[in-house]
Write an enzyme that holds these catalytic residues in place. Structure first.
Site, PDB file in Angstrom:
ATOM      1  CG  ASN A 185     -69.541 -51.857 -53.907  1.00  0.00           C
ATOM      2  OD1 ASN A 185     -69.475 -51.169 -54.934  1.00  0.00           O
ATOM      3  ND2 ASN A 185     -70.467 -52.790 -53.738  1.00  0.00           N
ATOM      4  CB  THR A 186     -71.892 -47.157 -53.180  1.00  0.00           C
ATOM      5  OG1 THR A 186     -73.233 -46.803 -52.836  1.00  0.00           O
ATOM      6  CG2 THR A 186     -71.638 -46.877 -54.644  1.00  0.00           C
ATOM      7  CG  HIS A 187     -75.564 -53.204 -53.158  1.00  0.00           C
ATOM      8  ND1 HIS A 187     -75.349 -53.935 -54.303  1.00  0.00           N
ATOM      9  CD2 HIS A 187     -76.768 -53.606 -52.670  1.00  0.00           C
ATOM     10  CE1 HIS A 187     -76.361 -54.763 -54.497  1.00  0.00           C
ATOM     11  NE2 HIS A 187     -77.244 -54.587 -53.524  1.00  0.00           N
ATOM     12  CG  ASP A 223     -73.102 -56.552 -52.760  1.00  0.00           C
ATOM     13  OD1 ASP A 223     -72.135 -55.802 -52.982  1.00  0.00           O
ATOM     14  OD2 ASP A 223     -73.932 -56.852 -53.627  1.00  0.00           O
ATOM     15  CG  MET A 233     -71.876 -53.074 -62.960  1.00  0.00           C
ATOM     16  SD  MET A 233     -72.764 -52.880 -61.369  1.00  0.00           S
ATOM     17  CE  MET A 233     -74.023 -54.147 -61.552  1.00  0.00           C
ATOM     18  NE  ARG A 234     -66.398 -57.642 -66.343  1.00  0.00           N
ATOM     19  CZ  ARG A 234     -66.983 -58.597 -67.069  1.00  0.00           C
ATOM     20  NH1 ARG A 234     -67.105 -59.813 -66.592  1.00  0.00           N
ATOM     21  NH2 ARG A 234     -67.436 -58.324 -68.274  1.00  0.00           N
ATOM     22  CB  ILE A 235     -67.520 -61.034 -58.368  1.00  0.00           C
ATOM     23  CG1 ILE A 235     -69.034 -60.818 -58.244  1.00  0.00           C
ATOM     24  CG2 ILE A 235     -66.954 -61.662 -57.096  1.00  0.00           C
ATOM     25  CD1 ILE A 235     -69.841 -62.090 -58.205  1.00  0.00           C
ATOM     26  CG  LEU A 236     -63.166 -56.748 -57.495  1.00  0.00           C
ATOM     27  CD1 LEU A 236     -63.090 -55.490 -56.641  1.00  0.00           C
ATOM     28  CD2 LEU A 236     -62.230 -56.658 -58.684  1.00  0.00           C
TER      29      LEU A 236
END
Ligand code: GAR
Length: 193
Positions: A105-107, A143, A88-91
């Protein structure tokens, strides 16, 4: 093929990946699972025999330093593929560049609708009748990377965020496992390291 997964929460998505790797449906080994905080996902990883690591933002002076530490921790496990499974963090761009295009990723929404940390809530508030899950490659913009697979899930009249998210997650787990199995079988592109 070596997989490193990153999690932040309950880890049901990770569990599906661990089970699929264990049964041979995904022909790769999940060698390590990392998190940004202690969480149930790490317990699931340990139970499956994967190595675990935690890199907490609070232990680093700023976000770039945390990103670098996380990147080093992932790199240490020499992954061919890095999977975000409820992370749940932005890379940052440097982290993404280290592993892309083998960073997936899966969203819990049908991108490009409802990106970000509240995809389920945002879809519900918008009143959509169909939402779903999207498996996509990670790029620095949140995303916004190449869509690899999607599944549609109906929104029911009496849904709240929890009930809708649980319905999405059930479909999402199958989608993620199938997509990762295909990526591995095709020889996922290796990180440019
Ligand atoms: C999943 O729905 C995943 O798509 C979402 O977190 C959930 C993880 O559940 N990820 C994001 O929203 C990333 N922005 P889990 O901890 O039970 O696997």
């Amino acid at each position: 093929m070596r997989i490193v997964a990153l999690v932040s929460g309950s880890g049901t998505t990770l569990q599906a990946l661990l089970d699929a790797a264990g049964s041979g449906r995904i022909e790769a080994e999940i060698v390590a699972v990392g998190a940004d905080k202690p969480c149930e996902g790490l317990d699931r990883a340990e139970a499956a025999g994967a190595r675990t690591f935690v890199v907490e933002p609070g232990d680093h002076p700023d976000r770039p330093a945390w990103n670098r530490a996380l990147q080093a921790a992932v790199t240490a496990h020499r992954p061919d593929l890095v999977l975000l499974a409820g992370f749940m963090r932005i890379l940052d761009a440097e982290f993404v560049a280290a592993f892309a295009p083998a960073l997936v990723n899966t969203h819990p929404a049908l991108l490009p609708s409802f990106p970000g940390a509240h995809g389920v809530r945002d879809a519900l508030e918008h009143g959509v009748k169909i939402t779903g899950a999207t498996v996509h490659r990670v790029v620095p913009e949140v995303d916004a990377g190449q869509i690899l697979a999607q599944v549609a899930v109906p929104v029911l009249d009496d849904d709240d965020e929890t009930s809708l998210h649980e319905r999405i997650k059930a479909a999402e787990r199958e989608l993620y496992v199938e997509t990762v199995a295909e990526l591995v079988a095709a020889g996922a592109p290796r990180p440019e390291r």
